[in-house]
Design a protein around this motif. Structure first.
Motif, PDB file in Angstrom:
ATOM      1  N   ILE A 431       0.855  -1.190   0.000  1.00  0.00           N
ATOM      2  CA  ILE A 431       0.000   0.000   0.000  1.00  0.00           C
ATOM      3  C   ILE A 431       0.888   1.236   0.000  1.00  0.00           C
ATOM      4  O   ILE A 431       1.800   1.365   0.828  1.00  0.00           O
ATOM      5  CB  ILE A 431      -0.921   0.000   1.231  1.00  0.00           C
ATOM      6  N   PRO A 432       0.662   2.180  -0.920  1.00  0.00           N
ATOM      7  CA  PRO A 432       1.525   3.376  -0.974  1.00  0.00           C
ATOM      8  C   PRO A 432       1.367   4.229   0.274  1.00  0.00           C
ATOM      9  O   PRO A 432       0.258   4.518   0.716  1.00  0.00           O
ATOM     10  CB  PRO A 432       1.038   4.108  -2.230  1.00  0.00           C
ATOM     11  N   VAL A 433       2.486   4.596   0.852  1.00  0.00           N
ATOM     12  CA  VAL A 433       2.522   5.420   2.060  1.00  0.00           C
ATOM     13  C   VAL A 433       3.411   6.618   1.773  1.00  0.00           C
ATOM     14  O   VAL A 433       4.504   6.475   1.215  1.00  0.00           O
ATOM     15  CB  VAL A 433       3.064   4.626   3.267  1.00  0.00           C
ATOM     16  N   SER A 434       2.954   7.807   2.139  1.00  0.00           N
ATOM     17  CA  SER A 434       3.727   9.024   1.914  1.00  0.00           C
ATOM     18  C   SER A 434       3.975   9.696   3.254  1.00  0.00           C
ATOM     19  O   SER A 434       3.064  10.292   3.838  1.00  0.00           O
ATOM     20  CB  SER A 434       2.973   9.959   0.965  1.00  0.00           C
ATOM     21  N   THR A 435       5.181   9.575   3.758  1.00  0.00           N
ATOM     22  CA  THR A 435       5.557  10.209   5.023  1.00  0.00           C
ATOM     23  C   THR A 435       6.292  11.528   4.811  1.00  0.00           C
ATOM     24  O   THR A 435       6.360  12.343   5.732  1.00  0.00           O
ATOM     25  CB  THR A 435       6.447   9.263   5.837  1.00  0.00           C
ATOM     26  N   GLY A 436       6.837  11.736   3.620  1.00  0.00           N
ATOM     27  CA  GLY A 436       7.560  12.970   3.354  1.00  0.00           C
ATOM     28  C   GLY A 436       8.898  13.062   4.045  1.00  0.00           C
ATOM     29  O   GLY A 436       9.490  14.150   4.118  1.00  0.00           O
ATOM     30  N   SER A 437       9.419  11.964   4.546  1.00  0.00           N
ATOM     31  CA  SER A 437      10.697  11.994   5.264  1.00  0.00           C
ATOM     32  C   SER A 437      11.853  11.851   4.281  1.00  0.00           C
ATOM     33  O   SER A 437      11.704  11.319   3.184  1.00  0.00           O
ATOM     34  CB  SER A 437      10.750  10.860   6.286  1.00  0.00           C
ATOM     35  N   GLY A 438      13.001  12.337   4.705  1.00  0.00           N
ATOM     36  CA  GLY A 438      14.210  12.206   3.900  1.00  0.00           C
ATOM     37  C   GLY A 438      14.263  13.112   2.704  1.00  0.00           C
ATOM     38  O   GLY A 438      14.963  12.817   1.743  1.00  0.00           O
ATOM     39  N   ARG A 439      13.550  14.230   2.743  1.00  0.00           N
ATOM     40  CA  ARG A 439      13.524  15.130   1.585  1.00  0.00           C
ATOM     41  C   ARG A 439      14.522  16.272   1.688  1.00  0.00           C
ATOM     42  O   ARG A 439      14.586  17.113   0.795  1.00  0.00           O
ATOM     43  CB  ARG A 439      12.115  15.727   1.406  1.00  0.00           C
ATOM     44  N   ILE A 440      15.287  16.346   2.762  1.00  0.00           N
ATOM     45  CA  ILE A 440      16.190  17.472   2.967  1.00  0.00           C
ATOM     46  C   ILE A 440      17.603  16.953   3.189  1.00  0.00           C
ATOM     47  O   ILE A 440      17.837  16.081   4.027  1.00  0.00           O
ATOM     48  CB  ILE A 440      15.750  18.324   4.167  1.00  0.00           C
ATOM     49  N   GLY A 441      18.531  17.501   2.409  1.00  0.00           N
ATOM     50  CA  GLY A 441      19.946  17.206   2.560  1.00  0.00           C
ATOM     51  C   GLY A 441      20.697  18.431   3.040  1.00  0.00           C
ATOM     52  O   GLY A 441      20.133  19.336   3.669  1.00  0.00           O
ATOM     53  N   GLU A 442      21.971  18.478   2.735  1.00  0.00           N
ATOM     54  CA  GLU A 442      22.792  19.608   3.168  1.00  0.00           C
ATOM     55  C   GLU A 442      22.345  20.905   2.515  1.00  0.00           C
ATOM     56  O   GLU A 442      22.375  21.968   3.143  1.00  0.00           O
ATOM     57  CB  GLU A 442      24.265  19.336   2.841  1.00  0.00           C
ATOM     58  N   VAL A 443      21.923  20.823   1.254  1.00  0.00           N
ATOM     59  CA  VAL A 443      21.475  22.040   0.558  1.00  0.00           C
ATOM     60  C   VAL A 443      20.237  22.601   1.231  1.00  0.00           C
ATOM     61  O   VAL A 443      20.116  23.809   1.469  1.00  0.00           O
ATOM     62  CB  VAL A 443      21.206  21.725  -0.924  1.00  0.00           C
ATOM     63  N   GLY A 444      19.284  21.732   1.561  1.00  0.00           N
ATOM     64  CA  GLY A 444      18.071  22.198   2.221  1.00  0.00           C
ATOM     65  C   GLY A 444      18.323  22.703   3.625  1.00  0.00           C
ATOM     66  O   GLY A 444      17.691  23.673   4.073  1.00  0.00           O
ATOM     67  N   LYS A 445      19.243  22.067   4.338  1.00  0.00           N
ATOM     68  CA  LYS A 445      19.542  22.518   5.698  1.00  0.00           C
ATOM     69  C   LYS A 445      20.156  23.912   5.686  1.00  0.00           C
ATOM     70  O   LYS A 445      19.837  24.754   6.543  1.00  0.00           O
ATOM     71  CB  LYS A 445      20.487  21.528   6.370  1.00  0.00           C
TER      72      LYS A 445
END
Length: 641
Positions: A431-445
């Motif tokens: 079942i597709p689950v969308s948590t939105g985690s792991g979308r930010i790396g060093e550039v986003g930080k």
């Protein structure tokens, strides 16, 4: 007179050594003091001293030397690349998980050595002639690794069997190995560390490309070593260290199978059991409850089968074998893609029949779903039987060994192996689950830190003795939340950041989410200020997504660093545009729209209206009409005469 002149010249020659000896003896006697030291520049003396020290170090180099500068480095020692690690850190964890690029594939030393021994025993000019006959093209620009040669008789086929096997091992095996390795590496990442393979059944094994690739892909964990040994020795993959315990190769081509046996003859196998058969037997089937660690593989075999019935029989054998995972790979040609799409539809149809059948309600595992490359189980939007023009294909680079360059008479150090593939697994689709985690790396930080600094209240200077304002007690915000124009969450806790969840939990969450991420089926088009991505989405459509700079630095960076074949985790800022192809007949009708899917727009050669050209056409038309009138009058003149 001649005798007198000869005597004089001979006497002169005999007197010269005495003169030379006298001169040398006087010089030795007179120079009883040693040579005076050279008056050299101090900087030049320091340079000579450094050269002497480096030469002494080079002579005393040893792999186990205590001084790290004095250790001998092995020829094939691999050093970690700071640039690659920095790029991985700048990417978001989700984009890094979806990246399919593994770099150039290098054949392991064990495989290179056994193929080199095989080539050393063959005739080199005949080997090049056989390779050109089987895989060469007319323009000699590219080599086609498909093996579909047909001989007039069995006697002729038997006579060419060994030579064809040697040519196949020297040209086609490395290319097939690179493609299979790329697919298995991606499947391992998608399945997770709990997926283990102990048995491999290979349809169309050939000379054993599937054997070498699967055995090297699934290796046992190395024993812990001391820091000195770990820094010196190079960890290389070997067949004896593979977790695969049983390999069954199925191939009716005797020459290729015989050559595959020769390649593993002098290799340490450890606990690996290898066998070849001409067909799949009933005794080779296993219960599907025991097929979780069984891999059914067919690489570059479907395109060599002559009829659709033979291809369907092969795919049906793979399904009935009981293997939990089925991998089919073929060339990235139109025919190869259509064969893979047909096999995909057939395996999904068999899975749907199991789910709909009331007799299978008690089975622990029912149905089937696509793991890669498709993010859906519906019909392929690019597949039009008999008239497909765009294909879902990918490419993997191979670093050519020396024997490949010599066999092809080419100086190029690499080649690209194109392939189409599908990975089918038993069971229902997660079942597709969308948590939105792991979308930010060093550039986003960095971007979020800058936003936090801008939103922080300005602190006033405080003179000694004055009370600090209460507002400045907690001046730095703990949470920074920004929302893009598309409404996607772009928030992070600056203090806690991504350390709230550990790496294993993050990877398991991304592994579930990746089932619905779009697959980039064409190379990204990079434009100033935005990136255009054409991907196959979970809706079963080819959608064009645009990632602008205004969406955020992290999504834009991930889109700019994405590649052909990756799965992209970020949602676009604006709704994506559907790119489709109309239903085509076998006559290949001209499409009304969608003909530029996955292609960079080319400048249209519009024919502008020109009065000069128009006048020239009118003059030509009048001239033709005048000539016709003259021809009509000529018969009448002849009849009057």
């Amino acid at each position: 007179m001649l005798r007198t002149s000869c005597r004089r010249s001979l006497g002169g020659i005999l007197r010269r050594p005495a003169e030379v000896s006298a001169f040398s003896s006087t010089s030795i006697v007179s120079s009883h003091q040693p040579n005076a030291p050279l008056d050299l520049d101090p900087s030049f003396q320091v340079l000579l001293k450094d050269v002497d020290i480096s030469m002494l170090r080079q002579k005393s180099r040893h792999p186990t030397a205590e001084n790290p500068h004095a250790r001998a480095l092995r020829e094939l020692e691999v050093f970690p690349s700071d640039a690659a690690s920095e790029e991985e850190a700048r990417k978001s964890p989700a984009a890094l998980f979806g990246s399919q690029r593994i770099g150039a594939v290098v054949l392991p030393f064990e495989l290179q050595q056994t193929i080199t021994r095989l080539i050393a025993e063959s005739d080199k000019p005949a080997l090049h002639a056989d390779a050109s006959r089987l895989f060469g093209q007319e323009d000699d620009a590219e080599w086609d690794t498909s093996y579909d040669v047909k001989y007039k008789s069995r006697r002729q086929a038997a006579r060419h069997a060994e030579r064809d096997g040697t040519a196949f091992a020297s040209v086609a095996l490395p290319s097939h190995y690179s493609a299979i390795s790329a697919v298995l590496d991606h499947v391992k990442q998608r399945m997770g560390p709990e997926w283990k393979v102990e048995r491999v059944i290979d349809w169309g094994s050939g000379t054993g490309s599937g054997l070498w690739a699967s055995s090297y892909a699934f290796q046992k964990e190395a024993a812990p070593r001391s820091p000195t040994e770990a820094s010196v020795e190079v960890e290389d993959v070997e067949l004896s260290r593979s977790t695969v315990s049983t390999y069954l190769g199925i191939d009716k081509r005797d020459g290729l199978a015989r050559m595959g046996r020769r390649l593993v003859k002098d290799v340490k196998l450890g606990g690996l059991s290898i066998s070849w058969q001409k067909s799949f037997q009933e005794t080779d089937r296993i219960q599907r409850t025991e097929g979780g660690d069984v891999l059914a593989l067919s690489a570059f075999m479907l395109s060599s089968l002559p009829t659709p019935l033979a291809r369907k029989a092969l795919v049906k054998e793979m399904w009935e074998s009981g293997a939990g995972t089925m991998v089919l790979i073929d060339h990235n040609t139109t025919a190869g893609f259509e064969y893979i799409a047909e096999a995909r539809d057939y395996l999904l149809r068999l899975g749907r029949k199991e789910v709909e059948d009331p007799e299978t309600e008690g089975w622990p595992i029912r149905g089937s779903h696509v793991v890669a490359p498709c993010p859906h189980d519906g019909a392929c939007p690019l597949y039009h039987p008999g008239s497909s023009t765009l294909i879902c294909g990918f490419s993997q680079r191979l670093q050519r060994p020396a024997f490949v360059r010599k066999t092809k008479h080419s100086g190029a150090g690499h080649e690209d192996a194109g392939y189409s593939y599908v990975v089918i697994r038993r069971g229902t689709r997660p079942i597709p689950v969308s948590t939105g985690s792991g979308r930010i790396g060093e550039v986003g930080k960095r971007e979020l830190d800058k936003i936090a600094q801008d939103e922080a209240p300005i602190m006033e200077l405080v003179v000694d003795g004055e009370e600090h304002p209460s507002a400045s007690a907690d001046s730095s915000p703990t949470n920074v939340t920004t929302t893009t124009a598309s409404g996607a969450d772009y928030a992070v806790d600056v203090d806690s950041s991504a350390t709230a969840i550990n790496k294993e939990e993050l990877e398991s969450a991304l592994r579930l989410e990746a089932y619905s991420w779009p697959r980039l089926v064409f190379p990204p088009m990079k434009r100033p200020g935005h990136i255009i991505l054409d991907g196959c989405t979970a809706e079963g459509k080819i959608m064009r997504m645009t990632i602008p700079k205004s969406q955020g630095k992290q999504p834009y960076y991930d889109a700019r660093k994405s590649g052909w074949g990756d799965i992209f985790p970020h949602e676009p800022k604006n709704p994506p545009q559907e790119r489709y192809q109309p239903v085509r007949a076998k006559a290949k009708t001209v499409p009304l729209s969608g003909e530029h899917i996955g292609k960079r727009p080319q400048p249209k050669s519009s024919k502008e209206a020109s009065y000069g050209k128009l006048s020239d056409e009118l003059k030509k038309q009048k001239r033709r009409e005048r000539q016709l009138r003259l021809r009509e009058k000529l018969p009448n003149v002849d009849s009057d005469r």
